[in-house]
Design a protein around this motif. Structure first.
Motif, PDB file in Angstrom:
ATOM      1  N   THR A   1       0.727  -5.958   3.325  1.00  0.00           N
ATOM      2  CA  THR A   1      -0.484  -6.083   2.616  1.00  0.00           C
ATOM      3  C   THR A   1      -1.242  -4.870   2.670  1.00  0.00           C
ATOM      4  O   THR A   1      -1.448  -4.267   3.879  1.00  0.00           O
ATOM      5  CB  THR A   1      -1.206  -7.330   3.278  1.00  0.00           C
ATOM      6  OG1 THR A   1      -0.238  -8.069   3.393  1.00  0.00           O
ATOM      7  CG2 THR A   1      -2.179  -7.631   2.177  1.00  0.00           C
ATOM      8  N   CYS A   2      -2.186  -4.208   1.431  1.00  0.00           N
ATOM      9  CA  CYS A   2      -2.682  -3.154   1.737  1.00  0.00           C
ATOM     10  C   CYS A   2      -4.159  -3.414   1.395  1.00  0.00           C
ATOM     11  O   CYS A   2      -4.391  -4.254   0.528  1.00  0.00           O
ATOM     12  CB  CYS A   2      -2.160  -1.998   0.845  1.00  0.00           C
ATOM     13  SG  CYS A   2      -1.954  -2.682  -0.866  1.00  0.00           S
TER      14      CYS A   2
ATOM     15  N   PHE B   1      -1.054  -3.246   6.522  1.00  0.00           N
ATOM     16  CA  PHE B   1      -0.685  -4.348   7.575  1.00  0.00           C
ATOM     17  C   PHE B   1       0.796  -4.774   7.395  1.00  0.00           C
ATOM     18  O   PHE B   1       1.070  -5.113   6.361  1.00  0.00           O
ATOM     19  CB  PHE B   1      -1.559  -5.516   7.345  1.00  0.00           C
ATOM     20  CG  PHE B   1      -2.940  -4.975   7.441  1.00  0.00           C
ATOM     21  CD1 PHE B   1      -3.937  -4.984   6.414  1.00  0.00           C
ATOM     22  CD2 PHE B   1      -3.506  -4.932   8.874  1.00  0.00           C
ATOM     23  CE1 PHE B   1      -5.003  -4.519   6.904  1.00  0.00           C
ATOM     24  CE2 PHE B   1      -4.904  -4.535   9.065  1.00  0.00           C
ATOM     25  CZ  PHE B   1      -5.696  -4.136   8.109  1.00  0.00           C
TER      26      PHE B   1
ATOM     27  N   GLN C   1     -10.610 -10.559   2.957  1.00  0.00           N
ATOM     28  CA  GLN C   1     -10.278  -9.490   3.878  1.00  0.00           C
ATOM     29  C   GLN C   1      -8.650  -9.207   3.631  1.00  0.00           C
ATOM     30  O   GLN C   1      -7.946 -10.029   4.321  1.00  0.00           O
ATOM     31  CB  GLN C   1     -10.814  -9.416   4.970  1.00  0.00           C
ATOM     32  CG  GLN C   1     -10.369  -8.326   6.054  1.00  0.00           C
ATOM     33  CD  GLN C   1     -10.976  -7.031   5.559  1.00  0.00           C
ATOM     34  OE1 GLN C   1     -12.295  -6.895   5.056  1.00  0.00           O
ATOM     35  NE2 GLN C   1     -10.255  -6.003   5.441  1.00  0.00           N
ATOM     36  N   PRO C   2      -8.436  -7.989   3.025  1.00  0.00           N
ATOM     37  CA  PRO C   2      -6.844  -8.002   2.996  1.00  0.00           C
ATOM     38  C   PRO C   2      -6.485  -7.410   4.429  1.00  0.00           C
ATOM     39  O   PRO C   2      -6.991  -6.688   5.016  1.00  0.00           O
ATOM     40  CB  PRO C   2      -6.742  -6.511   2.332  1.00  0.00           C
ATOM     41  CG  PRO C   2      -7.922  -6.415   1.390  1.00  0.00           C
ATOM     42  CD  PRO C   2      -9.253  -7.203   2.356  1.00  0.00           C
ATOM     43  N   GLY C   3      -5.340  -7.945   4.827  1.00  0.00           N
ATOM     44  CA  GLY C   3      -4.590  -7.648   6.161  1.00  0.00           C
ATOM     45  C   GLY C   3      -5.129  -8.678   7.230  1.00  0.00           C
ATOM     46  O   GLY C   3      -4.475  -8.894   8.270  1.00  0.00           O
TER      47      GLY C   3
ATOM     48  N   ASN D   1      -2.286 -11.558   7.540  1.00  0.00           N
ATOM     49  CA  ASN D   1      -1.287 -10.888   8.387  1.00  0.00           C
ATOM     50  C   ASN D   1      -1.308 -10.906   9.996  1.00  0.00           C
ATOM     51  O   ASN D   1      -0.360 -11.281  10.647  1.00  0.00           O
ATOM     52  CB  ASN D   1      -0.596  -9.579   7.774  1.00  0.00           C
ATOM     53  CG  ASN D   1      -0.184  -9.438   6.595  1.00  0.00           C
ATOM     54  OD1 ASN D   1       0.090 -10.438   5.838  1.00  0.00           O
ATOM     55  ND2 ASN D   1       0.925  -8.368   6.380  1.00  0.00           N
TER      56      ASN D   1
ATOM     57  N   PRO E   1      -8.472  -6.704  11.105  1.00  0.00           N
ATOM     58  CA  PRO E   1      -9.532  -6.198  10.495  1.00  0.00           C
ATOM     59  C   PRO E   1     -10.528  -7.589   9.733  1.00  0.00           C
ATOM     60  O   PRO E   1     -11.223  -7.431   9.374  1.00  0.00           O
ATOM     61  CB  PRO E   1      -9.143  -5.638   9.239  1.00  0.00           C
ATOM     62  CG  PRO E   1      -7.942  -6.257   8.837  1.00  0.00           C
ATOM     63  CD  PRO E   1      -7.351  -6.687  10.291  1.00  0.00           C
TER      64      PRO E   1
END
Lengths: 233, 265
Positions: A61-62, A186, B57-59, B62, B168
């Motif tokens: 994921t970015c 990520f 929120q991206p990330g 994960n 993040p």
């Protein structure tokens, strides 16, 4: 359900059957090596391959919407996937045993010709005979062990260099074109990947230690045999 | 993962196991491997895709998934099953080594010489120790993985909601696990079958030790008294053979073999 045979480009049962045939001529350490190799490396690889690394690109994921940035950054960070490196390692490491089987086949061909000419005993004893590890077969076997060692060490080193160690970070930063600026990426399941990387590196190290022990054992046995021959003379 | 490959490898082990060992192997294949393959892998199949977090929120997704699931249950169980079934191969390798030694001995001294082993598959001497060590190793592996699972996931429970504050993620974010109840049921099932396997292995060790002590005592007793004794042995193996006569000859090869009545059951 994952299929044992459908791992890309590799039929592990066929490789196993080939190695077991050659293993008749190995020492006990060689037989233990085969078990360690196949159980710990191949089975763990199959368990981990599709499940843990299966979504490595889709879940990479970015924090950007820029098209193309994700592809470029994934390619920069993962030039060769771990799974492909390990599959190649297993194929290359199993190949030197083919050297030994080719040599044994060559020896048997010569003996079969003598059998047809009526100079050898029955075909059955010829087939079942286990060639003594002496002379040229000894050198072939030692060479195959050294080549195996080099391949195992080489691939482990390549993995270490490409990924800067056996750990996987959670976050990587990338500013390759066409990414607009420094972008956060990520990785999916970094901890699980690190655990499996360490596990497979450990199994490779055990294989290397077994190979070195086998080389040392063969050299020592050879020296002892030569000593007894010299003493007899 | 086609476990039939492992089953093929282990089918040879059955010949050298006790009755408890065979029950253990059946439990492992029926209740652990089959259930794992048929059900567990499917239940955990969508674990990361359906792990939803209340954030855009991206990330964050994960990172939170990685924080709460450092190693997936299915991977832990797959590794546990691989490590628990492997020690049995040691027994097969030891028997193969004995047969090889016997063959070399016959080749060296001729067909009618004294055999080194009365029966290469019988658990005597080194093979008894190998078998007991594999049982101890199996108990160790099962116990370690049960403990690891408990330690990593702080119990065997699956909460429906977990709160995540890893970077993040901007602040405390709610994340929802997919199928928590089904996962809880299968986790408890796998843990309980692991405990049953540990118990079986412990019983098998006790049985082997008691049997060995019994044989030692009775062989010493029959050596002293030279009375006719009957022995019952039930190892569950198809390689059961006459025993007191062999025990007598094993301990005192010089003295003439007394006449024993041998009962085999």
């Amino acid at each position: 359900m994952l299929n044992f045979v459908s791992t890309p480009a590799m039929s592990w049962p066929a490789l196993y059957a080939q190695l077991v045939r050659v293993n008749r001529h190995s020492t006990s350490l060689g037989k233990i090596w085969l078990s360690v190799l196949f159980i710990f490396q191949v089975m763990v690889l199959i368990v981990a391959a599709e499940s843990v690394w299966g979504d490595e690109q889709s879940d990479f994921t970015c924090n950007t919407l820029q098209p193309g940035c994700e592809n470029v950054c994934y390619d920069q960070f993962f030039p060769v996937s771990h799974i492909r490196l390990w599959s190649l390692q297993l194929v290359f490491v199993s190949t030197p045993t083919l050297l030994v089987s080719m040599y044994v086949a060559y020896r048997n061909r010569g003996d079969k010709r003598r059998l047809i000419q009526g100079q050898e005993e029955e075909l059955e004893t010829l087939k079942e005979r286990k060639l003594l590890v002496t002379g040229a077969l000894w050198w072939t076997y030692i060479c195959s062990l050294v080549v195996r060692l080099l391949f195992e060490g080489g691939f482990m080193y390549a993995l270490y260099v490409v990924y800067n160690g056996f750990q996987m970070p959670r976050l990587v930063q990338c500013n390759q074109w066409p990414c607009p600026n420094l972008v956060d990426y990520f990785i999916s399941r970094p901890t699980e990947k690190a655990i499996f990387t360490v596990l497979l590196a450990t199994a490779s190290s055990i294989c290397m230690v077994l190979n070195m022990a086998e080389v040392a054992y063969l050299i020592a046995k050879h020296r002892v045999q030569r000593q007894t021959v010299q003493d007899k003379d | 993962m086609n476990w039939a490959f492992l089953q093929g490898l282990l089918s040879g082990v059955n010949r050298y196991s006790t009755a408890f060992g065979r029950v253990w192997l059946s439990i492992v294949f029926l209740f652990r491997i089959m259930v794992f393959v048929v059900a567990a892998e499917k239940v955990w199949g969508d674990e990361q895709k359906d792990f939803s977090c209340n954030t855009a929120q991206p990330g964050c997704h994960n990172v939170c998934y990685d924080h709460f699931f450092p190693v997936s249950h299915v991977r832990l169980w797959a590794l546990q099953l691989i490590f628990v079934t492997c020690p049995s191969l040691l027994v097969v390798m030891h028997v193969a080594y004995r047969e090889d030694k016997e063959r070399k001995n016959k080749a060296k001294h001729g067909e009618n010489c004294q055999s080194i082993y009365q029966n290469t598959g019988k658990k005597r001497g080194g093979l008894w120790w190998t078998y007991v060590l594999t049982l101890v190793f199996k108990i160790g592996v099962d116990a370690t993985f049960i403990y690891l699972l408990y330690h990593i996931y702080e119990g065997y429970d699956f909460p429906s909601l977990i709160k995540c504050t890893e970077a993040p993620c901007p602040n405390t974010v709610d994340c929802f696990i997919s199928r928590p109840t089904e996962k809880r049921i299968f986790t408890i099932f796998m843990v309980v079958t692991s405990f049953i396997c540990i118990l079986l292995s412990i019983i098998e060790i006790i049985y082997l030790i008691v049997k060995r002590c019994h044989e030692c005592i009775s062989s010493r007793g029959s050596h002293n008294s030279r009375s006719i004794r009957t022995h019952t042995m039930s190892s569950g193996s198809t390689l059961i053979a006459a025993n007191t006569l062999k025990l007598g000859s094993k301990h005192t090869p010089e003295t003439p073999a007394p006449s024993y009545m041998v009962a085999v059951s």
